[in-house]
Design a protein around this motif. Structure first.
Motif, PDB file in Angstrom:
ATOM      1  N   MET A  37       0.846  -1.188   0.000  1.00 35.31           N
ATOM      2  CA  MET A  37       0.000   0.000   0.000  1.00 35.31           C
ATOM      3  C   MET A  37       0.878   1.232   0.000  1.00 35.31           C
TER       4      MET A  37
ATOM      5  N   LEU B 114      -0.481   6.164   1.922  1.00 33.44           N
ATOM      6  CA  LEU B 114      -1.465   5.832   2.959  1.00 33.44           C
ATOM      7  C   LEU B 114      -2.076   7.085   3.568  1.00 33.44           C
TER       8      LEU B 114
ATOM      9  N   ASP C 107      -7.163   4.886   5.894  1.00 34.46           N
ATOM     10  CA  ASP C 107      -6.749   3.516   5.623  1.00 34.46           C
ATOM     11  C   ASP C 107      -6.525   2.737   6.916  1.00 34.46           C
TER      12      ASP C 107
END
Length: 122
Positions: free
Chosen positions: A83, A86, A90
């Motif tokens: 990911m 961020l 999140d």
């Protein structure tokens, strides 16, 4: 015994990146699809996507921004979730799951990991 064990969570500054790992037992690894899900506090669990058994097809939730990617390493029986960019929103518990339905839908998952917390702070 079927096992899925997530790792790599923790606290990340907004704008940063995180890579989660899901180590799978043989039985879980051999399911048709293995994927990632997340649940934010007070909300319903969300499907993020998954990868089919051969690693040829990756499914992503079209409703989510394209800030993450996932892939599987068959030699290690590990599924990854990377990911980037961020955001505090999140922040969630991230789960790994495996099942036999096309597209890794939540209702089709047979086995679940315990989940791992990712906290994004600004």
């Amino acid at each position: 015994e079927v096992q899925l064990v997530e790792s790599g969570g923790g606290s990340v500054q907004a704008g940063g990146s995180a890579t989660l790992s899901c180590d799978a037992s043989e039985n879980a690894w051999n399911r048709y699809c293995i994927g990632w899900f997340r649940q934010r506090a007070g909300e319903k669990r969300e499907e993020m996507g998954g990868v089919d058994r051969g690693g040829d097809t990756t499914y992503y939730n079209a409703d989510m921004e394209g800030r993450y990617r996932m892939w599987r390493d068959s030699a290690k029986k590990t599924l990854y979730l990377q990911m980037t960019g961020l955001k505090p929103e999140d922040t969630a518990v991230y789960y790994c799951a495996a099942g036999d339905q096309y597209g890794c839908p939540d209702h089709g998952m047979m086995y679940w990991g315990r989940g791992i917390q990712v906290t994004v702070y600004s």
